[in-house]
Design an enzyme around this catalytic site. Sequence first.
Site, PDB file in Angstrom:
ATOM      1  N   PRO A   2     -49.233  42.731 -40.767  1.00  0.00           N
ATOM      2  CA  PRO A   2     -50.579  43.314 -40.798  1.00  0.00           C
ATOM      3  C   PRO A   2     -51.506  42.691 -39.755  1.00  0.00           C
ATOM      4  O   PRO A   2     -51.329  41.555 -39.358  1.00  0.00           O
ATOM      5  CB  PRO A   2     -51.064  42.985 -42.210  1.00  0.00           C
ATOM      6  CG  PRO A   2     -50.294  41.784 -42.631  1.00  0.00           C
ATOM      7  CD  PRO A   2     -49.000  41.824 -41.904  1.00  0.00           C
ATOM      8  N   GLU A   3     -52.471  43.513 -39.305  1.00  0.00           N
ATOM      9  CA  GLU A   3     -53.453  43.058 -38.325  1.00  0.00           C
ATOM     10  C   GLU A   3     -54.787  42.801 -39.035  1.00  0.00           C
ATOM     11  O   GLU A   3     -54.867  42.871 -40.256  1.00  0.00           O
ATOM     12  CB  GLU A   3     -53.601  44.119 -37.225  1.00  0.00           C
ATOM     13  CG  GLU A   3     -52.261  44.509 -36.587  1.00  0.00           C
ATOM     14  CD  GLU A   3     -52.388  45.570 -35.507  1.00  0.00           C
ATOM     15  OE1 GLU A   3     -53.464  45.692 -34.925  1.00  0.00           O
ATOM     16  OE2 GLU A   3     -51.399  46.271 -35.251  1.00  0.00           O
TER      17      GLU A   3
END
Length: 273
Positions: A2-3
């Site tokens: 995830p960012e």
Amino acid sequence: MPELPEVETIRRALEPQLLGRRLAHIDVLERVHLLKNCTPEALQERLVGRRLTALGRRGKFLIFEFGPWAMVLHLRMSGRLLWTPARHTRLVLQFRDEEEQGRALYLDDARRFASLYLVRADQLDEQKPLKDLGLEPLTPAYTWAAFRRLLDSEREVKRLLLDQTRLAGLGNIYACEALFEAGVHPRKPARALSPEEARRLFEAIPRVLRRALRAGGTSFDRYRRPDGSIGRFQEEFRVYGRAGAPCPRCGAPIERITQGGRSSFFCPRCQPF
Ligand SMILES: [Zn+2]
């Protein structure tokens, strides 16, 4: 993945549930890949019995502060924090509130890339893994002057945006989407951007991140929110993963190229070199 938007979505979901609660127990089920600078015994000794005093984020890292000590967690490829156990549980944090009501948080990580550091809370900025992180896009530190300094580089602008020591939190998805929004070719050397292109990119990055945050992040792979629900930003992708599909702005087919071993998606007409 995830960012930044996914990690911030997780942080916002956890904070109201865990802040002020006491860590009653910590169970490390997988130490070899997960623990980067400490032992399960050190985690026990320094964290158990303390209250969660802050839950922060820097770039893609979550920062659980327990008074003088902080547990810094990076979910990497497949890590997820869930309220219920899943198939690949690597870590369990058992919290209790004033009434001794329990609340457990499970780190599920199929691919074992997640990493955890134990750091003194007053040394977070000077110690690994946070010390080398670059500009944080959704904070007052993200200024036009700071962004222009960041672009003072011969490197391809897309690769520069992914460099966490320059800009923190962006990964492949949001870098592609922000470059499209700004009308900037991913291969253009950062220093060669016109002042207008630079300005548009400066504004597009936080705009794309905020839009993704409102959608609860992107769930096209393993990312889930702590309650198991998915994010919806994949429904708003304009270029990412859309090679061959028409550009939403001009209709030209979206192209895919490889930069540093990763795919870049862009519109050749809206993002001229
Ligand atoms: Zn286009």
